[in-house]
Design a protein around this motif. Structure first.
Motif, PDB file in Angstrom:
ATOM      1  N   THR A  74       1.376  13.656  -4.059  1.00  0.00           N
ATOM      2  CA  THR A  74       0.367  14.518  -4.687  1.00  0.00           C
ATOM      3  C   THR A  74       0.997  15.729  -5.361  1.00  0.00           C
ATOM      4  O   THR A  74       0.375  16.364  -6.199  1.00  0.00           O
ATOM      5  CB  THR A  74      -0.647  15.016  -3.635  1.00  0.00           C
ATOM      6  OG1 THR A  74       0.066  15.680  -2.581  1.00  0.00           O
ATOM      7  CG2 THR A  74      -1.427  13.848  -3.045  1.00  0.00           C
ATOM      8  N   LYS A  90       1.761  10.244  -8.685  1.00  0.00           N
ATOM      9  CA  LYS A  90       0.537   9.886  -7.965  1.00  0.00           C
ATOM     10  C   LYS A  90       0.479   8.394  -7.662  1.00  0.00           C
ATOM     11  O   LYS A  90      -0.037   7.982  -6.614  1.00  0.00           O
ATOM     12  CB  LYS A  90      -0.683  10.301  -8.784  1.00  0.00           C
ATOM     13  CG  LYS A  90      -0.868  11.813  -8.866  1.00  0.00           C
ATOM     14  CD  LYS A  90      -2.130  12.172  -9.650  1.00  0.00           C
ATOM     15  CE  LYS A  90      -2.323  13.688  -9.693  1.00  0.00           C
ATOM     16  NZ  LYS A  90      -3.534  14.075 -10.461  1.00  0.00           N
ATOM     17  N   GLY A 140       2.227   7.526  -4.432  1.00  0.00           N
ATOM     18  CA  GLY A 140       1.797   8.139  -3.179  1.00  0.00           C
ATOM     19  C   GLY A 140       2.114   9.601  -2.982  1.00  0.00           C
ATOM     20  O   GLY A 140       1.954  10.115  -1.867  1.00  0.00           O
ATOM     21  N   ASP A 185       0.806  -1.224   0.000  1.00  0.00           N
ATOM     22  CA  ASP A 185       0.000   0.000   0.000  1.00  0.00           C
ATOM     23  C   ASP A 185       0.841   1.278   0.000  1.00  0.00           C
ATOM     24  O   ASP A 185       0.456   2.288   0.576  1.00  0.00           O
ATOM     25  CB  ASP A 185      -0.926   0.013   1.220  1.00  0.00           C
ATOM     26  CG  ASP A 185      -2.022  -1.037   1.128  1.00  0.00           C
ATOM     27  OD1 ASP A 185      -2.435  -1.345  -0.008  1.00  0.00           O
ATOM     28  OD2 ASP A 185      -2.463  -1.542   2.168  1.00  0.00           O
ATOM     29  N   SER A 192       1.172   3.393  -2.173  1.00  0.00           N
ATOM     30  CA  SER A 192       0.522   4.505  -2.872  1.00  0.00           C
ATOM     31  C   SER A 192      -0.467   5.250  -1.979  1.00  0.00           C
ATOM     32  O   SER A 192      -0.930   6.330  -2.327  1.00  0.00           O
ATOM     33  CB  SER A 192      -0.221   3.992  -4.116  1.00  0.00           C
ATOM     34  OG  SER A 192      -1.257   3.099  -3.738  1.00  0.00           O
ATOM     35  N   LYS A 193      -0.759   4.679  -0.812  1.00  0.00           N
ATOM     36  CA  LYS A 193      -1.711   5.307   0.115  1.00  0.00           C
ATOM     37  C   LYS A 193      -0.962   6.088   1.189  1.00  0.00           C
ATOM     38  O   LYS A 193       0.249   5.968   1.332  1.00  0.00           O
ATOM     39  CB  LYS A 193      -2.590   4.239   0.774  1.00  0.00           C
ATOM     40  CG  LYS A 193      -3.395   3.407  -0.208  1.00  0.00           C
ATOM     41  CD  LYS A 193      -4.165   2.315   0.529  1.00  0.00           C
ATOM     42  CE  LYS A 193      -4.937   1.426  -0.437  1.00  0.00           C
ATOM     43  NZ  LYS A 193      -5.625   0.316   0.267  1.00  0.00           N
ATOM     44  N   GLU A 194      -1.723   6.865   1.949  1.00  0.00           N
ATOM     45  CA  GLU A 194      -1.119   7.575   3.079  1.00  0.00           C
ATOM     46  C   GLU A 194      -0.810   6.558   4.178  1.00  0.00           C
ATOM     47  O   GLU A 194      -1.690   5.822   4.624  1.00  0.00           O
ATOM     48  CB  GLU A 194      -2.071   8.646   3.613  1.00  0.00           C
ATOM     49  CG  GLU A 194      -1.484   9.446   4.761  1.00  0.00           C
ATOM     50  CD  GLU A 194      -2.425  10.502   5.291  1.00  0.00           C
ATOM     51  OE1 GLU A 194      -2.082  11.143   6.303  1.00  0.00           O
ATOM     52  OE2 GLU A 194      -3.504  10.681   4.693  1.00  0.00           O
ATOM     53  N   ARG A 197       8.849   3.820  -2.116  1.00  0.00           N
ATOM     54  CA  ARG A 197       8.147   4.588  -3.147  1.00  0.00           C
ATOM     55  C   ARG A 197       9.087   4.979  -4.290  1.00  0.00           C
ATOM     56  O   ARG A 197       8.706   4.888  -5.465  1.00  0.00           O
ATOM     57  CB  ARG A 197       7.523   5.842  -2.520  1.00  0.00           C
ATOM     58  CG  ARG A 197       6.306   5.533  -1.672  1.00  0.00           C
ATOM     59  CD  ARG A 197       5.844   6.742  -0.881  1.00  0.00           C
ATOM     60  NE  ARG A 197       4.538   6.509  -0.269  1.00  0.00           N
ATOM     61  CZ  ARG A 197       3.997   7.276   0.664  1.00  0.00           C
ATOM     62  NH1 ARG A 197       4.657   8.335   1.109  1.00  0.00           N
ATOM     63  NH2 ARG A 197       2.802   6.992   1.154  1.00  0.00           N
TER      64      ARG A 197
END
Length: 398
Positions: A366, A361, A364, A300, A302-304, A341
């Motif tokens: 922005t 993106k 993870g 995960d 790509s998530k916070e 990442r």
């Protein structure tokens, strides 16, 4: 709610007592004919509210209020007085008199005062329960710190319940069952209920098991063995599920809790001693908690992701998880997430045609400018330059 009505005039005393009793079925109203009689009753029973006249022979309302203030601090006092005695009655403020009733009183006035005090009692009990739960949660964290050998000054013996012996055991069951919050909650309650009579028991919930530490005034080894059978039977009868119990043993030293904890997990097959390997660590040599963290980040990224949220999922102290991660991996959690990442972005830049803002993106980030800055800090080149320098070799047709 227990209420005591005190007045040396029988007509007034009984009229107000009957008035209060008619307000709610759960009010238990008793009467006392003077201050001395009230003190006798207070020694035999706890009262939530005492309504007392101020002018009485012998022990008057002020003396009674002083006695209640000194011996029953949780009892609310209402002073019954006439206009002529009101200023005199105000001196009872030092004894925490909460309300005054002027003679002759109406049912509406009595009802309002009783309702207000009842709300105060409920609020106090609610706060007391919150404080108790907060203290219990804090104690669970302190015990969990012991499991993982958190050093002084993170804990001090005075923070723990008094004891002569410490007994520890752990419980596990099928992972898919233990993931259910209702199951964990029920097991925790069963353990607490059954262990209650032996001392102060603290149940710590973790990812794959629950561990219980019993602080006792005496060695309860024999009793605990019997209790463990009762716990196992209760889980089977109430939850219709079987469990395994790993016994850590008993000690009289806080610093030995970690070894008891490890032993209990070894019996359940949930702990392995770390084995060093040449050129780094094998996956098996990494602590099980850190393996879980690595798996989560790699899936995960790509998530916070925050260490606090992961600690909550794994039922561990965030400070401990941070320290353990650094010790196991040699880098901070934040550094590991960033490196994961960046490695994934390199793979995407080499092997796909996604634009750089899309790659940003997907891993993870922005803000593309921030992503480029972080990428360059790790790779000493920009994402664009990295892609240009790592394009796959094209095959020329013959």
């Amino acid at each position: 709610m227990n209420i005591l009505m005190v007045d040396d005039e029988p007509i007034v005393r009984n009229a107000i007592a009957n008035m209060i009793q008619s307000m709610a079925d759960y009010y238990d109203v008793l009467t006392a004919e003077d201050g001395e009689d009230a003190i006798t009753k207070l020694k035999k029973k706890k009262f939530d509210i005492v309504i007392t006249d101020i002018r009485m022979p012998g022990v008057d309302g002020l003396k009674l209020a002083k006695y209640i203030y000194e011996t029953h601090p949780k009892t609310y006092i209402v002073m019954l007085t006439g206009h002529a005695d009101f200023e005199y009655a105000r001196t009872a403020l030092q004894y925490k008199v909460v309300e005054y009733l002027l003679k002759p009183t109406s049912m509406e006035s009595v009802k309002d005062i009783i309702n207000n005090i009842e709300m105060m009692i409920k609020s106090r009990r609610s706060k007391s329960e919150i404080d108790r739960l907060r203290e219990k949660n804090l104690l669970e964290k302190r015990v969990q710190d012991l499991f993982y050998e958190m050093p002084v000054p993170y804990y001090d013996e005075s923070l723990f319940p008094e004891f002569q012996s410490i007994y520890l055991f752990s419980i596990t069951m099928k992972p898919e069952e233990l993931r259910k919050k209702t199951i964990r909650f029920s097991i925790k309650n069963i353990i607490s209920d059954v262990m209650n009579e032996l001392g102060t028991s603290i149940v710590v919930v973790e990812e794959s098991h629950l561990s219980t530490v019993l602080f006792s005034y005496e060695d309860q080894s024999k009793q605990v063995e019997e209790v463990l059978k009762n716990i196992s039977s209760a889980i089977e009868q109430i939850l219709k599920r079987s469990c395994e119990i790993g016994i850590g043993g008993v000690s009289d030293q806080l610093h030995e809790v970690s070894e008891l904890y490890k032993k209990s997990l070894m019996e359940l097959g949930l702990y392995k001693e770390e084995v060093s390997v040449e050129n780094g660590k094998s996956n098996d040599s990494i602590h099980r908690l850190i393996r879980s963290v690595i798996e989560y980040v790699e899936k995960d990224y790509s998530k916070e992701i925050t260490l606090t949220s992961l600690a909550e999922q794994l039922f561990v102290n965030p400070n401990y998880l941070s320290s353990l991660f650094k010790n196991e991996m040699g880098v901070t959690f934040s550094h590991f997430v960033t490196k994961t990442r960046i490695n994934k972005s390199k793979e995407l830049l080499r092997e796909t045609n996604h634009k750089i803002y899309q790659v940003c993106k997907m891993v993870g980030y922005t803000d593309q400018a921030h992503f480029s800055k972080v990428f360059k800090a790790f790779e000493h080149t920009s994402p664009y330059e990295y892609r240009e320098n790592n394009k796959p070799q094209q095959k020329h047709s013959q």
